[in-house]
Scaffold this active site. Structure first.
Site, PDB file in Angstrom:
ATOM      1  N   PRO A   2       2.958  31.922 -17.104  1.00 30.78           N
ATOM      2  CA  PRO A   2       3.229  33.325 -17.463  1.00 30.78           C
ATOM      3  C   PRO A   2       4.491  33.469 -18.320  1.00 30.78           C
ATOM      4  O   PRO A   2       5.508  32.835 -18.051  1.00 30.78           O
ATOM      5  CB  PRO A   2       3.447  34.002 -16.101  1.00 30.78           C
ATOM      6  CG  PRO A   2       2.902  33.064 -15.083  1.00 30.78           C
ATOM      7  CD  PRO A   2       3.028  31.687 -15.668  1.00 30.78           C
ATOM      8  N   GLU A   3       4.381  34.302 -19.366  1.00 32.64           N
ATOM      9  CA  GLU A   3       5.540  34.643 -20.184  1.00 32.64           C
ATOM     10  C   GLU A   3       5.662  36.167 -20.182  1.00 32.64           C
ATOM     11  O   GLU A   3       4.922  36.844 -19.472  1.00 32.64           O
ATOM     12  CB  GLU A   3       5.366  34.085 -21.604  1.00 32.64           C
ATOM     13  CG  GLU A   3       5.237  32.550 -21.582  1.00 32.64           C
ATOM     14  CD  GLU A   3       5.356  31.900 -22.955  1.00 32.64           C
ATOM     15  OE1 GLU A   3       5.816  32.565 -23.897  1.00 32.64           O
ATOM     16  OE2 GLU A   3       4.986  30.731 -23.061  1.00 32.64           O
ATOM     17  N   LYS A  59      11.017  37.281 -17.279  1.00 27.85           N
ATOM     18  CA  LYS A  59       9.868  36.881 -16.459  1.00 27.85           C
ATOM     19  C   LYS A  59      10.047  37.282 -15.001  1.00 27.85           C
ATOM     20  O   LYS A  59       9.306  36.824 -14.138  1.00 27.85           O
ATOM     21  CB  LYS A  59       9.674  35.363 -16.571  1.00 27.85           C
ATOM     22  CG  LYS A  59       9.446  34.883 -17.997  1.00 27.85           C
ATOM     23  CD  LYS A  59       9.263  33.381 -18.019  1.00 27.85           C
ATOM     24  CE  LYS A  59       9.562  32.811 -19.388  1.00 27.85           C
ATOM     25  NZ  LYS A  59       9.633  31.340 -19.359  1.00 27.85           N
ATOM     26  N   ARG A 115       0.424  26.501  -7.485  1.00 29.83           N
ATOM     27  CA  ARG A 115       1.408  25.406  -7.520  1.00 29.83           C
ATOM     28  C   ARG A 115       2.716  25.742  -6.825  1.00 29.83           C
ATOM     29  O   ARG A 115       3.577  24.893  -6.678  1.00 29.83           O
ATOM     30  CB  ARG A 115       1.627  24.968  -8.971  1.00 29.83           C
ATOM     31  CG  ARG A 115       0.321  24.406  -9.534  1.00 29.83           C
ATOM     32  CD  ARG A 115       0.531  23.661 -10.810  1.00 29.83           C
ATOM     33  NE  ARG A 115       1.469  22.556 -10.658  1.00 29.83           N
ATOM     34  CZ  ARG A 115       1.941  21.845 -11.683  1.00 29.83           C
ATOM     35  NH1 ARG A 115       1.555  22.142 -12.902  1.00 29.83           N
ATOM     36  NH2 ARG A 115       2.794  20.871 -11.497  1.00 29.83           N
ATOM     37  N   ARG A 253       9.448  20.164 -23.943  1.00 23.46           N
ATOM     38  CA  ARG A 253       8.230  20.955 -24.135  1.00 23.46           C
ATOM     39  C   ARG A 253       7.623  20.636 -25.493  1.00 23.46           C
ATOM     40  O   ARG A 253       8.328  20.464 -26.485  1.00 23.46           O
ATOM     41  CB  ARG A 253       8.549  22.456 -24.061  1.00 23.46           C
ATOM     42  CG  ARG A 253       9.289  22.886 -22.814  1.00 23.46           C
ATOM     43  CD  ARG A 253       8.463  22.682 -21.558  1.00 23.46           C
ATOM     44  NE  ARG A 253       7.208  23.411 -21.599  1.00 23.46           N
ATOM     45  CZ  ARG A 253       7.087  24.711 -21.287  1.00 23.46           C
ATOM     46  NH1 ARG A 253       8.133  25.405 -20.913  1.00 23.46           N
ATOM     47  NH2 ARG A 253       5.916  25.294 -21.359  1.00 23.46           N
TER      48      ARG A 253
END
Ligand SMILES: [Zn+2]
Length: 272
Positions: A2-3, A59, A115, A253
């Site tokens: 999610p962003e 976030k 997770r 990343r």
């Protein structure tokens, strides 16, 4: 993962489900999410309270309660909120639930997280993770001067700086990758090497990348990989110039970019 757009969509849902609602029961079944506090703090913060506001920065989500308490929620990598009937059985990967009555109707808002990298933190004041956040592109708008100053102080790659939550709150790998492509900037360019026009282009591109995901109502995390300009498309042709898209790892990343039409700025000051 999610962003900002995903978390904003979650905020809008939570607002519809919880604003003005009285919490009758709440339970968190996983102390990893509330760490270092015990899982029972989740219930203690919420039960018997009325939800008076739901806000978002970057976030992070913040449920505001009528006794001044707050519940902070971060979706981590796989978190999300869903509304069900109170009697509905637990969802797969359900970690917490908030049972409420709103306008005479009861419902159960569930937190799922496969997770378990999310957070659920009850507090009576803003937590440090919230207070340390930089400007949020939706809440505060993108201030080009401010962004320019923040980038100019730093030699790190612009892609890593954009993902630093103190520089801009809410930007993750997808938004940073897409915005840099739209702004025609190589992700490796050092922050302090950008020209004023670069920062303006970047601010516009970030706003466009966020608006695009919000308009589709899908967020970044649940979007089809093919719906992005370059994210997840290494080896495919650049949508602008048809050069094969490159990828490299920056700050751990993967970054996809076009080595032809994304300009690499070089440091203006040599560091050693
Ligand atoms: Zn290109």
């Amino acid at each position: 993962m999610p962003e900002l757009p995903d978390v904003e969509l979650a905020r809008r849902s939570l607002r519809r489900w919880l604003l003005g609602a009285e919490v009758h029961a709440a339970v968190c079944s996983d102390a990893r999410l509330t760490d270092p506090a015990p899982a029972r703090l989740f219930a203690r913060t919420l039960v018997g309270k009325t939800v008076t506001g739901i806000s978002r920065r970057g976030k992070w989500l913040r449920l505001e309660l009528d006794d001044g308490g707050r519940m902070f929620s971060h979706l981590g990598m796989t978190g999300g909120w869903a509304r069900l009937a109170v009697e509905a059985p637990p969802l797969r990967f359900e970690r917490a639930r908030i049972d409420v009555v709103r306008r005479g109707r009861s419902s159960s808002v569930r937190y799922v997280d496969a997770r378990r990298f999310g957070r659920l933190i009850g507090a009576h004041e803003d937590i440090a993770d919230w207070s340390a956040l930089g400007p949020d592109p939706l809440v505060d708008g993108i201030d080009v001067q401010g962004l320019s100053r923040a980038l100019a102080k730093r030699r790190r790659a612009v892609k890593e700086l954009l993902m630093d939550q103190r520089v801009v709150a809410g930007v993750g790998n997808i938004l940073a990758t897409e915005a840099l492509w739209m702004a025609r900037l190589d992700p490796r360019s050092p922050g302090n090497a950008l020209l004023p026009g670069d920062v303006r282009a970047l601010a516009t591109a970030l706003g466009r990348a966020i608006a695009r995901e919000l308009a589709e109502g899908r967020g970044c995390g649940s979007a089809e990989p093919g719906s992005f300009f370059v994210y997840g498309r290494a080896g495919e042709p650049c949508p602008r110039c048809a050069t094969r898209l490159s990828s490299l790892v920056l700050g751990g990343r993967t970054s996809v970019f076009c080595a032809h039409c994304q300009v690499r700025r070089r440091a203006r000051y040599t560091s050693r």
